[in-house]
Design a protein around this motif. Structure first.
Motif, PDB file in Angstrom:
ATOM      1  N   ILE A 154       8.816  -6.719   5.639  1.00  0.00           N
ATOM      2  CA  ILE A 154       9.909  -5.938   6.219  1.00  0.00           C
ATOM      3  C   ILE A 154       9.745  -4.455   5.893  1.00  0.00           C
ATOM      4  O   ILE A 154       9.973  -3.590   6.733  1.00  0.00           O
ATOM      5  CB  ILE A 154      11.278  -6.436   5.689  1.00  0.00           C
ATOM      6  CG1 ILE A 154      11.621  -7.811   6.275  1.00  0.00           C
ATOM      7  CG2 ILE A 154      12.390  -5.439   5.995  1.00  0.00           C
ATOM      8  CD1 ILE A 154      11.912  -7.813   7.748  1.00  0.00           C
ATOM      9  N   SER A 155       9.326  -4.174   4.665  1.00  0.00           N
ATOM     10  CA  SER A 155       9.195  -2.767   4.264  1.00  0.00           C
ATOM     11  C   SER A 155       8.040  -2.067   4.974  1.00  0.00           C
ATOM     12  O   SER A 155       7.940  -0.840   4.950  1.00  0.00           O
ATOM     13  CB  SER A 155       9.018  -2.661   2.742  1.00  0.00           C
ATOM     14  OG  SER A 155       7.869  -3.356   2.297  1.00  0.00           O
ATOM     15  N   ALA A 205       9.911   6.098   6.759  1.00  0.00           N
ATOM     16  CA  ALA A 205      11.279   6.238   7.270  1.00  0.00           C
ATOM     17  C   ALA A 205      11.728   5.003   8.055  1.00  0.00           C
ATOM     18  O   ALA A 205      12.836   4.489   7.832  1.00  0.00           O
ATOM     19  CB  ALA A 205      11.379   7.486   8.146  1.00  0.00           C
ATOM     20  N   LEU A 206      10.864   4.522   8.945  1.00  0.00           N
ATOM     21  CA  LEU A 206      11.238   3.344   9.736  1.00  0.00           C
ATOM     22  C   LEU A 206      11.309   2.100   8.852  1.00  0.00           C
ATOM     23  O   LEU A 206      12.177   1.245   9.048  1.00  0.00           O
ATOM     24  CB  LEU A 206      10.237   3.133  10.871  1.00  0.00           C
ATOM     25  CG  LEU A 206      10.586   2.039  11.874  1.00  0.00           C
ATOM     26  CD1 LEU A 206      11.950   2.294  12.506  1.00  0.00           C
ATOM     27  CD2 LEU A 206       9.523   1.944  12.968  1.00  0.00           C
ATOM     28  N   GLY A 207      10.422   2.006   7.867  1.00  0.00           N
ATOM     29  CA  GLY A 207      10.466   0.879   6.938  1.00  0.00           C
ATOM     30  C   GLY A 207      11.770   0.830   6.167  1.00  0.00           C
ATOM     31  O   GLY A 207      12.365  -0.236   5.971  1.00  0.00           O
ATOM     32  N   LEU A 252       2.511  12.829   9.559  1.00  0.00           N
ATOM     33  CA  LEU A 252       3.417  12.113  10.456  1.00  0.00           C
ATOM     34  C   LEU A 252       3.284  10.604  10.288  1.00  0.00           C
ATOM     35  O   LEU A 252       4.284   9.872  10.321  1.00  0.00           O
ATOM     36  CB  LEU A 252       3.121  12.511  11.910  1.00  0.00           C
ATOM     37  CG  LEU A 252       4.094  11.988  12.972  1.00  0.00           C
ATOM     38  CD1 LEU A 252       5.497  12.512  12.724  1.00  0.00           C
ATOM     39  CD2 LEU A 252       3.620  12.402  14.366  1.00  0.00           C
ATOM     40  N   ALA A 253       2.053  10.132  10.084  1.00  0.00           N
ATOM     41  CA  ALA A 253       1.832   8.699   9.860  1.00  0.00           C
ATOM     42  C   ALA A 253       2.601   8.223   8.634  1.00  0.00           C
ATOM     43  O   ALA A 253       3.230   7.155   8.652  1.00  0.00           O
ATOM     44  CB  ALA A 253       0.332   8.423   9.687  1.00  0.00           C
ATOM     45  N   ALA A 254       2.556   9.010   7.564  1.00  0.00           N
ATOM     46  CA  ALA A 254       3.265   8.642   6.332  1.00  0.00           C
ATOM     47  C   ALA A 254       4.771   8.665   6.535  1.00  0.00           C
ATOM     48  O   ALA A 254       5.481   7.717   6.164  1.00  0.00           O
ATOM     49  CB  ALA A 254       2.864   9.604   5.211  1.00  0.00           C
ATOM     50  N   LEU A 257      10.477   1.846  -1.684  1.00  0.00           N
ATOM     51  CA  LEU A 257      11.721   2.297  -1.073  1.00  0.00           C
ATOM     52  C   LEU A 257      12.366   1.177  -0.257  1.00  0.00           C
ATOM     53  O   LEU A 257      13.587   0.994  -0.271  1.00  0.00           O
ATOM     54  CB  LEU A 257      11.467   3.521  -0.178  1.00  0.00           C
ATOM     55  CG  LEU A 257      11.142   4.834  -0.899  1.00  0.00           C
ATOM     56  CD1 LEU A 257      10.931   5.958   0.119  1.00  0.00           C
ATOM     57  CD2 LEU A 257      12.258   5.220  -1.867  1.00  0.00           C
ATOM     58  N   GLY A 258      11.525   0.433   0.457  1.00  0.00           N
ATOM     59  CA  GLY A 258      12.037  -0.684   1.246  1.00  0.00           C
ATOM     60  C   GLY A 258      12.705  -1.739   0.385  1.00  0.00           C
ATOM     61  O   GLY A 258      13.794  -2.235   0.700  1.00  0.00           O
ATOM     62  N   GLN A 259      12.077  -2.066  -0.746  1.00  0.00           N
ATOM     63  CA  GLN A 259      12.662  -3.078  -1.639  1.00  0.00           C
ATOM     64  C   GLN A 259      13.951  -2.573  -2.271  1.00  0.00           C
ATOM     65  O   GLN A 259      14.894  -3.341  -2.499  1.00  0.00           O
ATOM     66  CB  GLN A 259      11.652  -3.460  -2.726  1.00  0.00           C
ATOM     67  CG  GLN A 259      10.355  -4.067  -2.211  1.00  0.00           C
ATOM     68  CD  GLN A 259      10.565  -5.073  -1.100  1.00  0.00           C
ATOM     69  OE1 GLN A 259      11.208  -6.099  -1.290  1.00  0.00           O
ATOM     70  NE2 GLN A 259      10.014  -4.801   0.080  1.00  0.00           N
ATOM     71  N   ALA A 260      14.022  -1.287  -2.544  1.00  0.00           N
ATOM     72  CA  ALA A 260      15.259  -0.711  -3.092  1.00  0.00           C
ATOM     73  C   ALA A 260      16.400  -0.865  -2.092  1.00  0.00           C
ATOM     74  O   ALA A 260      17.550  -1.132  -2.473  1.00  0.00           O
ATOM     75  CB  ALA A 260      15.042   0.762  -3.428  1.00  0.00           C
ATOM     76  N   MET A 261      16.086  -0.726  -0.800  1.00  0.00           N
ATOM     77  CA  MET A 261      17.108  -0.872   0.242  1.00  0.00           C
ATOM     78  C   MET A 261      17.511  -2.333   0.448  1.00  0.00           C
ATOM     79  O   MET A 261      18.629  -2.619   0.864  1.00  0.00           O
ATOM     80  CB  MET A 261      16.594  -0.302   1.578  1.00  0.00           C
ATOM     81  CG  MET A 261      16.307   1.191   1.573  1.00  0.00           C
ATOM     82  SD  MET A 261      17.713   2.215   1.117  1.00  0.00           S
ATOM     83  CE  MET A 261      17.253   2.701  -0.562  1.00  0.00           C
TER      84      MET A 261
END
Length: 256
Positions: free
Chosen positions: A62-63, A33-35, A26-28, A130-134
């Motif tokens: 941000i990520s 997901a929120l990032g 859940l931590a992962a 994933l964050g940087q991709a977004m």
């Protein structure tokens, strides 16, 4: 019992309890997901930001926005690792098998810390990429100055949150009492102290606020924090060491 046998025993205990596995998962999931969500929102809002906000824009940090929720699951993991045996009464059997209480406690913490670090580091790297991709054209690269330090620091931060929770749970023993103190402390009290100008200078020395500095690459505009990323992490480590010390001290002095 030899130290290697104790370590193996603690590993078996942790992986056989479904709740500890689920809390790490859940931590992962929450962190990643929120990032991703915050990264998407930040990309869409960037052009509407003021010049000051754009100057302080930190794509790497941000990520990691999901850490605010992911750390709560890490807290639960840390508490359950230590206090599960107290709530079930198995602590008497464990201490009978391993009468050296220091060996017992620190073997448990060593195994849980390693597991938390592996999950935390993997989560941090996935959240970053994933964050940087977004973020699209506003993204940072892993080779940019300070970025790799921040990403590895994200894994260290999640690990230290878990270990701090283990120390508190060692002191309090009760899972409900431990969570009843840690959850409000990190989710409410720390944020309030950090947001109110009268208490801001105190809040920045709390473990989560100090430790999160390691994940920052671009300092906020006007930031006057008297320590840098590694200084903040050191403050967090001190909190963790103190919690573990008192947890060990109380374990030695109290009956099971």
């Amino acid at each position: 019992m030899a130290a290697t046998q104790v370590l193996r025993s603690e590993w078996t205990k942790i992986r056989s309890v479904a709740s500890t596995v689920w809390t790490l998962s859940l931590a992962a999931v929450l962190t990643i997901a929120l990032g991703v969500l915050i990264s998407i929102l930040s990309r869409n809002e960037f052009k509407n930001m003021s010049v000051k906000e754009q100057m302080g824009f930190d794509p790497t940090f941000i990520s990691f926005a999901g850490m605010s929720l992911g750390q709560l699951a890490m807290i639960v993991f840390g508490v359950l690792v230590v206090s599960n045996e107290y709530s079930t009464g198995m602590i008497r059997t464990s201490l009978a098998a391993v009468p050296q209480r220091g060996t017992f406690l620190f073997s448990k913490i060593a195994v849980a810390t390693l597991l938390a670090f592996v999950v935390g580091l993997a989560t941090s790297f996935i959240a970053f990429f994933l964050g940087q991709a977004m973020l699209g054209s506003y993204k940072a690269q892993i080779g940019d100055p300070g970025v790799l330090r921040a990403v590895i620091g994200g894994g260290l931060y999640m690990t230290l949150i878990a270990v701090f929770s283990m120390g508190v749970a060692s002191m309090l023993r009760s899972p409900m009492l431990s969570l009843g103190i840690l959850m409000p402390f990190f989710f409410l009290i720390s944020n309030i102290l950090g947001a109110v100008s009268a208490t801001k200078k105190i809040g920045r020395f709390l473990p989560d606020q100090a430790g999160s500095k390691i994940m920052q690459v671009v300092p906020p505009v006007g930031d006057d924090t008297p320590y840098g990323p590694w200084g903040g992490l050191l403050i967090m480590v001190i909190w963790v060491v103190v919690a573990l010390f008192f947890g060990y001290l109380l374990l030695k002095k109290r009956d099971a």
